[in-house]
Motif scaffolding. Structure first.
Motif, PDB file in Angstrom:
ATOM      1  N   ASP A 166      38.742  -0.546  85.157  1.00  0.00           N
ATOM      2  CA  ASP A 166      40.025   0.048  84.799  1.00  0.00           C
ATOM      3  C   ASP A 166      40.099   0.296  83.289  1.00  0.00           C
ATOM      4  OD1 ASP A 166      41.165  -0.109  87.448  1.00  0.00           O
ATOM      5  OD2 ASP A 166      41.274  -2.274  87.139  1.00  0.00           O
ATOM      6  N   HIS A 180      39.961   5.085  90.836  1.00  0.00           N
ATOM      7  CA  HIS A 180      40.923   4.028  91.171  1.00  0.00           C
ATOM      8  C   HIS A 180      41.524   4.159  92.568  1.00  0.00           C
ATOM      9  CE1 HIS A 180      40.422   3.318  86.938  1.00  0.00           C
ATOM     10  NE2 HIS A 180      40.980   4.471  86.634  1.00  0.00           N
ATOM     11  N   SER A 211      45.680   3.057  94.255  1.00  0.00           N
ATOM     12  CA  SER A 211      45.521   2.763  92.833  1.00  0.00           C
ATOM     13  C   SER A 211      46.712   2.018  92.244  1.00  0.00           C
ATOM     14  CB  SER A 211      45.347   4.080  92.064  1.00  0.00           C
ATOM     15  OG  SER A 211      46.516   4.875  92.175  1.00  0.00           O
ATOM     16  N   ARG A 265      46.683   4.332  87.212  1.00  0.00           N
ATOM     17  CA  ARG A 265      46.697   5.796  87.112  1.00  0.00           C
ATOM     18  C   ARG A 265      48.114   6.277  86.841  1.00  0.00           C
ATOM     19  NH1 ARG A 265      42.711   9.300  90.053  1.00  0.00           N
ATOM     20  NH2 ARG A 265      44.457  10.740  89.944  1.00  0.00           N
TER      21      ARG A 265
END
Length: 433
Positions: A278, A333, A361, A364
């Motif tokens: 991430d 993601h 996700s 994002r």
């Protein structure tokens, strides 16, 4: 103003500020997919984007959207955070029910993450059990439900071989004796391996086609070795366990969080779905589906998608030089967790390929995943076509609420696809319309 109010404002400010910054930088809407994805340049985030929908669950009569030619029904509703599914030889279905814990809260961002995950039903008190589901009359709904095994440590993966049930608890693989038709297992079981707990807690299990070995996915403790690489020793890997000797070894490494495991029947290759790191952008790097080579290194934490270096990590040039490029990008993601091989003829309109449960996700500005997709294969590899939806509609169009989040997928009795939904608390059954 109370302390909880202060923290709530911090949570809101962190989330809103990070998303606004992403919008000012210009979001990348083109998904990084396929054999040669267009991956945007990394933009390290000082404040990671934190965005998740509020967990709502499914109202009566509301179900996911099935692809044309398919239909979906609730095989087993009213479970407690079902994550993974295993079908026993007699057709009984096992569902592991488990939940992640909050971990240590040290900073304001940790609190923001915890609050967001709790609102999304992603952390809490784990049920720590496996439930047996039986559809006696074959109508596609399990009318028998029994607590099959309880008092486990975040159970996840399961495999049944030679009257032994293997369970992937977060702290190691356990073995339990089983008799055909049994509806409950008692006893402490036998420990075969020990794994470090914390961080990515799931431990998937897949038996080799000949039943002599087990393969276990063990994710990293942190995003990119945040607590040092010593803390990551023995993690971010797929293990191979020899059932005869009880010995285990690392089969492949550099896999940040390899959850789903599946065999490709034509080539005999092991495949996995991996959650990437991430904090580098909406599509950077993409999660991926890849075949797994014995002794292969796939980059984490030093690099991603082959040899693209992550400058946030102290580097090891020798390791980077050996990094293998994954086979197929799934977009940034998506949290692609569940994985199973779908042979042609099971679902109309879908040939040979892999089914993937995309949990969805959080890192994002525009959410991704929250669906069950199909990646078509030919000659033992993905064709390169974009994934096709099997089930969608888990996320509201405004992205504010989620009705469910798909996780484990497997082929069920009578040529159906079973899908574990840990926010909807249900196992879905997908068949021909």
């Amino acid at each position: 103003m109370g302390l909880s109010d202060i923290f709530a404002r911090i949570v809101a400010l962190i989330g809103a500020g990070a998303i606004l910054l992403r919008r000012m930088e210009g979001s990348v809407d083109v998904p990084a997919l396929g054999h040669a994805p267009a991956i945007p340049l990394a933009k390290p985030q000082g404040i990671p984007t934190l965005k998740m929908p509020t967990a709502r669950g499914w109202a009566p009569g509301h179900v996911p959207v099935a692809a044309p030619g398919l239909k979906v029904n609730a095989f087993a509703p009213v479970l407690k955070h079902p994550r993974w599914i295993h079908v026993l030889p007699n057709g009984d279905v096992l569902a592991s029910e488990a939940l992640g814990d909050a971990g240590k809260i040290k900073t304001a961002f940790d609190y923001a993450m915890y609050s967001t995950m709790k609102r999304a039903a992603a952390v809490g008190t784990s049920p720590n059990r496996i439930t047996l589901l039986r559809d006696r009359d074959g109508d596609g709904v399990a009318e028998t439900r029994e607590v099959f095994l309880d008092n486990q440590a975040q159970p996840f993966g399961m495999a049944m071989l030679d009257d032994t049930l293997y369970v992937g608890n977060t702290d190691g693989v356990m073995a339990f004796p089983y008799a055909d038709g049994q509806t409950r297992i008692a006893g402490p079981g036998r420990r075969l391996t020990t794994f470090k707990s914390g961080g990515h807690w799931t431990r998937s299990i897949l038996a080799s086609p000949d039943g002599t070995r087990l393969y276990i996915g063990v994710g990293s403790l942190s995003n990119i070795g945040d607590e040092g690489l010593v803390a990551e020793e023995g993690r971010a890997a797929i293990y191979e366990l020899d059932r005869a000797t009880g010995q285990s070894r690392m089969f492949a490494t550099g896999l940040r969080n390899p959850v789903g495991l599946a065999w490709q029947p034509e080539t005999g290759a092991l495949w996995t779905a991996v959650n990437e790191r991430d904090g580098l952008g909406d599509e950077t790097p993409p999660d991926y589906l890849t075949s797994v080579k014995d002794g292969g290194f796939y980059g984490w934490p030093y690099c991603y998608w082959g040899k693209t270096v992550d400058d946030r990590v102290p580097q090891d040039a020798a390791a980077v030089a050996t990094a293998i490029t994954p086979d197929y990008a799934l977009g940034g993601h998506t949290a692609s967790l569940g994985l199973c091989w779908l042979p042609a003829g099971i679902l109309p309109g879908f040939g040979d390929g892999m089914v993937i449960g995309q949990h969805g996700s959080w890192n994002r500005s525009k959410l991704s995943g929250y669906k069950v997709v199909f990646v078509p294969f030919a000659d033992g590899k993905p064709t390169g076509e974009p994934p096709r939806d099997i089930l969608s509609g888990f996320l509201a169009p405004d992205e504010k609420v989620s009705y469910g989040r798909p996780v484990g997928v497997t082929i069920g009795p009578d040529n159906c696809l079973l899908v574990a939904d840990d926010v909807g608390d249900v196992i879905w059954r997908v068949t021909a319309a």
